[in-house]
Write a protein that holds these residues in place. Structure first.
Motif, PDB file in Angstrom:
ATOM      1  N   MET A 140       0.828  -1.199   0.000  1.00 53.98           N
ATOM      2  CA  MET A 140       0.000   0.000   0.000  1.00 53.98           C
ATOM      3  C   MET A 140       0.869   1.258   0.000  1.00 53.98           C
ATOM      4  SD  MET A 140      -3.042   1.523   0.282  1.00 53.98           S
ATOM      5  CE  MET A 140      -4.311   0.518   1.075  1.00 53.98           C
ATOM      6  N   ALA A 141       1.898   1.280   0.859  1.00 51.46           N
ATOM      7  CA  ALA A 141       2.793   2.437   0.922  1.00 51.46           C
ATOM      8  C   ALA A 141       3.541   2.622  -0.392  1.00 51.46           C
ATOM      9  CB  ALA A 141       3.780   2.266   2.070  1.00 51.46           C
ATOM     10  N   ASP A 142       3.989   1.525  -0.971  1.00 52.03           N
ATOM     11  CA  ASP A 142       4.715   1.580  -2.238  1.00 52.03           C
ATOM     12  C   ASP A 142       3.855   2.224  -3.320  1.00 52.03           C
ATOM     13  OD1 ASP A 142       7.055   1.039  -3.675  1.00 52.03           O
ATOM     14  OD2 ASP A 142       6.241  -0.822  -4.482  1.00 52.03           O
ATOM     15  N   LEU A 143       2.607   1.831  -3.376  1.00 47.13           N
ATOM     16  CA  LEU A 143       1.683   2.383  -4.370  1.00 47.13           C
ATOM     17  C   LEU A 143       1.389   3.856  -4.088  1.00 47.13           C
ATOM     18  CD1 LEU A 143      -0.210   1.917  -6.787  1.00 47.13           C
ATOM     19  CD2 LEU A 143      -1.965   1.184  -5.154  1.00 47.13           C
ATOM     20  N   LEU A 144       1.135   4.196  -2.834  1.00 51.14           N
ATOM     21  CA  LEU A 144       0.806   5.581  -2.490  1.00 51.14           C
ATOM     22  C   LEU A 144       1.962   6.527  -2.801  1.00 51.14           C
ATOM     23  CD1 LEU A 144      -1.036   5.013   0.901  1.00 51.14           C
ATOM     24  CD2 LEU A 144      -2.046   5.925  -1.193  1.00 51.14           C
ATOM     25  N   LEU A 145       3.194   6.075  -2.604  1.00 46.24           N
ATOM     26  CA  LEU A 145       4.341   6.948  -2.819  1.00 46.24           C
ATOM     27  C   LEU A 145       4.654   7.171  -4.297  1.00 46.24           C
ATOM     28  CD1 LEU A 145       6.666   5.846   0.117  1.00 46.24           C
ATOM     29  CD2 LEU A 145       5.557   8.070  -0.192  1.00 46.24           C
ATOM     30  N   GLU A 146       3.908   6.527  -5.175  1.00 46.25           N
ATOM     31  CA  GLU A 146       4.000   6.865  -6.594  1.00 46.25           C
ATOM     32  C   GLU A 146       3.351   8.222  -6.872  1.00 46.25           C
ATOM     33  OE1 GLU A 146       5.489   4.855  -9.386  1.00 46.25           O
ATOM     34  OE2 GLU A 146       6.470   4.610  -7.430  1.00 46.25           O
ATOM     35  N   ASP A 147       2.525   8.678  -5.941  1.00 42.60           N
ATOM     36  CA  ASP A 147       1.872   9.983  -6.066  1.00 42.60           C
ATOM     37  C   ASP A 147       2.884  11.076  -5.732  1.00 42.60           C
ATOM     38  OD1 ASP A 147       0.371  12.295  -5.855  1.00 42.60           O
ATOM     39  OD2 ASP A 147      -1.198  11.402  -4.605  1.00 42.60           O
ATOM     40  N   PRO A 148       3.199  11.955  -6.653  1.00 44.57           N
ATOM     41  CA  PRO A 148       4.194  12.994  -6.370  1.00 44.57           C
ATOM     42  C   PRO A 148       3.747  13.986  -5.305  1.00 44.57           C
ATOM     43  CG  PRO A 148       3.102  13.417  -8.479  1.00 44.57           C
ATOM     44  CD  PRO A 148       2.681  12.055  -8.034  1.00 44.57           C
ATOM     45  N   GLU A 149       2.455  13.976  -4.962  1.00 42.54           N
ATOM     46  CA  GLU A 149       1.966  14.874  -3.925  1.00 42.54           C
ATOM     47  C   GLU A 149       2.228  14.349  -2.518  1.00 42.54           C
ATOM     48  OE1 GLU A 149       0.647  17.895  -4.526  1.00 42.54           O
ATOM     49  OE2 GLU A 149       1.191  17.495  -6.618  1.00 42.54           O
ATOM     50  N   LEU A 150       2.698  13.099  -2.409  1.00 43.02           N
ATOM     51  CA  LEU A 150       2.970  12.501  -1.102  1.00 43.02           C
ATOM     52  C   LEU A 150       4.464  12.339  -0.874  1.00 43.02           C
ATOM     53  CD1 LEU A 150       0.304   9.660  -0.763  1.00 43.02           C
ATOM     54  CD2 LEU A 150       0.390  11.799   0.513  1.00 43.02           C
ATOM     55  N   ASP A 151       4.900  12.552   0.365  1.00 42.40           N
ATOM     56  CA  ASP A 151       6.295  12.338   0.752  1.00 42.40           C
ATOM     57  C   ASP A 151       6.464  11.137   1.670  1.00 42.40           C
ATOM     58  OD1 ASP A 151       7.221  14.609  -0.610  1.00 42.40           O
ATOM     59  OD2 ASP A 151       6.748  15.917   1.089  1.00 42.40           O
ATOM     60  N   ARG A 152       5.440  10.860   2.494  1.00 42.68           N
ATOM     61  CA  ARG A 152       5.583   9.841   3.528  1.00 42.68           C
ATOM     62  C   ARG A 152       4.269   9.072   3.680  1.00 42.68           C
ATOM     63  NH1 ARG A 152       7.423  12.954   8.855  1.00 42.68           N
ATOM     64  NH2 ARG A 152       5.207  13.447   8.857  1.00 42.68           N
ATOM     65  N   VAL A 153       4.397   7.839   4.164  1.00 40.89           N
ATOM     66  CA  VAL A 153       3.217   7.038   4.503  1.00 40.89           C
ATOM     67  C   VAL A 153       3.448   6.425   5.882  1.00 40.89           C
ATOM     68  CG1 VAL A 153       1.718   5.107   3.889  1.00 40.89           C
ATOM     69  CG2 VAL A 153       2.779   6.485   2.077  1.00 40.89           C
ATOM     70  N   LEU A 154       2.522   6.674   6.788  1.00 38.26           N
ATOM     71  CA  LEU A 154       2.547   6.057   8.109  1.00 38.26           C
ATOM     72  C   LEU A 154       1.703   4.793   8.055  1.00 38.26           C
ATOM     73  CD1 LEU A 154       3.225   6.211  11.193  1.00 38.26           C
ATOM     74  CD2 LEU A 154       1.053   7.438  11.457  1.00 38.26           C
ATOM     75  N   VAL A 155       2.335   3.625   8.289  1.00 40.78           N
ATOM     76  CA  VAL A 155       1.591   2.367   8.307  1.00 40.78           C
ATOM     77  C   VAL A 155       1.606   1.823   9.728  1.00 40.78           C
ATOM     78  CG1 VAL A 155       2.141   1.861   5.898  1.00 40.78           C
ATOM     79  CG2 VAL A 155       3.603   0.927   7.683  1.00 40.78           C
ATOM     80  N   LEU A 156       0.475   1.289  10.170  1.00 41.71           N
ATOM     81  CA  LEU A 156       0.399   0.744  11.519  1.00 41.71           C
ATOM     82  C   LEU A 156      -0.558  -0.425  11.573  1.00 41.71           C
ATOM     83  CD1 LEU A 156      -1.859   3.057  13.668  1.00 41.71           C
ATOM     84  CD2 LEU A 156      -1.112   3.790  11.430  1.00 41.71           C
ATOM     85  N   GLY A 157      -0.313  -1.306  12.524  1.00 45.66           N
ATOM     86  CA  GLY A 157      -1.176  -2.458  12.727  1.00 45.66           C
ATOM     87  C   GLY A 157      -1.499  -2.610  14.199  1.00 45.66           C
ATOM     88  N   VAL A 158      -2.696  -3.120  14.498  1.00 47.66           N
ATOM     89  CA  VAL A 158      -3.149  -3.293  15.879  1.00 47.66           C
ATOM     90  C   VAL A 158      -3.762  -4.676  16.027  1.00 47.66           C
ATOM     91  CG1 VAL A 158      -4.561  -2.374  17.759  1.00 47.66           C
ATOM     92  CG2 VAL A 158      -3.684  -0.824  15.996  1.00 47.66           C
TER      93      VAL A 158
END
Length: 248
Positions: A140-158
């Motif tokens: 998911m983070a890999d795909l989201l960071l293809e967007d040039p408008e994004l710099d970072r992705v916070l991923v978390l699990g509970v």
């Protein structure tokens, strides 16, 4: 000569990591932070705490207008089972419905709270998977960071202890006992990674399609967040090594 072979994406760099446990009997269990509007369950407080630690470690200097360059993805196989069970028991007992319990049983609720607290206005997602949670979140983070408008992705699990009903659902969906079998229903654990494309300050990198490497670990059971804990530990050790080297 041309080829149809896809160009591989660059790896993901870990900017920050955090873990937290509650009610598990571990010596580093934490007291849950108080969140307005969230009661009874450890789910949302644990999600909030690991997100807070990551974002505090690597603030990006967002303006008062909000941090639109950070996205968030929260993974939990069955979500807030403590709240769901409490709401069900109240209904079966004929007690008055509590709308607060319905609200907080949805993982998106704590994402909304985090967006206000931390000024995050980027995309926010919650997901559930019986596959390796770490692999799903990295993809998911890999795909989201293809967007040039994004710099970072916070991923978390509970994960929560869940109680007998949640354990029965897990056995129906998967094989064997749930990851936190034998712990109190309100016991829980959470882990988070703040991810970006590699650069300065990212001592650990990982590829979204290579999480079966022993260095990062894999989910011990379907839907487990153990892989997140393993990768967070790898990052923590690398960061300590970098800090030690810098002070020598």
């Amino acid at each position: 000569m041309t080829t149809d072979r896809p160009v591989p994406r660059p790896p993901l760099g870990i900017l920050a990591s955090a873990t937290a446990t509650h009610g598990t009997g571990r010596p580093d269990d934490i007291e849950l932070p108080r969140l307005p509007g969230f009661v009874e369950s450890a789910f949302s407080p644990l999600a909030y705490e690991v997100a807070r630690q990551c974002l505090a470690e690597r603030p990006d200097g967002a303006t008062a207008g909000g941090d639109s360059r950070t996205a968030v993805a929260l993974a939990a196989l069955m979500g807030d089972t403590t709240t769901a069970d409490l709401a069900s028991r109240r209904m079966v007992a004929g007690r008055v419905h509590n709308p607060l319990l319905f609200m907080q049983a949805t993982p998106n609720s704590v994402l909304g709270h985090m967006s206000r607290e931390f000024g995050i206005t980027g995309q926010m997602f919650s997901l559930s998977t019986l596959d390796d949670t770490l692999t799903e979140l990295l993809a998911m983070a890999d795909l989201l960071l293809e967007d040039p408008e994004l710099d970072r992705v916070l991923v978390l699990g509970v994960e929560l202890g869940g109680g007998e009903r949640a354990a029965a659902v897990y056995r129906e969906l998967a094989v064997g006992e749930p990851p936190l079998a034998g712990l109190p229903a309100n016991a829980g654990r959470a882990a988070a990674l703040l991810l970006a494309r590699p650069g300065a300050g990212t001592p650990v990198t990982v590829r979204a399609d290579e999480t079966n490497d022993p260095a990062t670990g894999t989910a011990a059971r379907p839907g487990s967040i153990q892989g997140l804990f393993d990768l967070a530990a790898t990052h923590s050790e690398a960061r300590k090594g970098t800090e030690t080297h810098a002070h020598q």
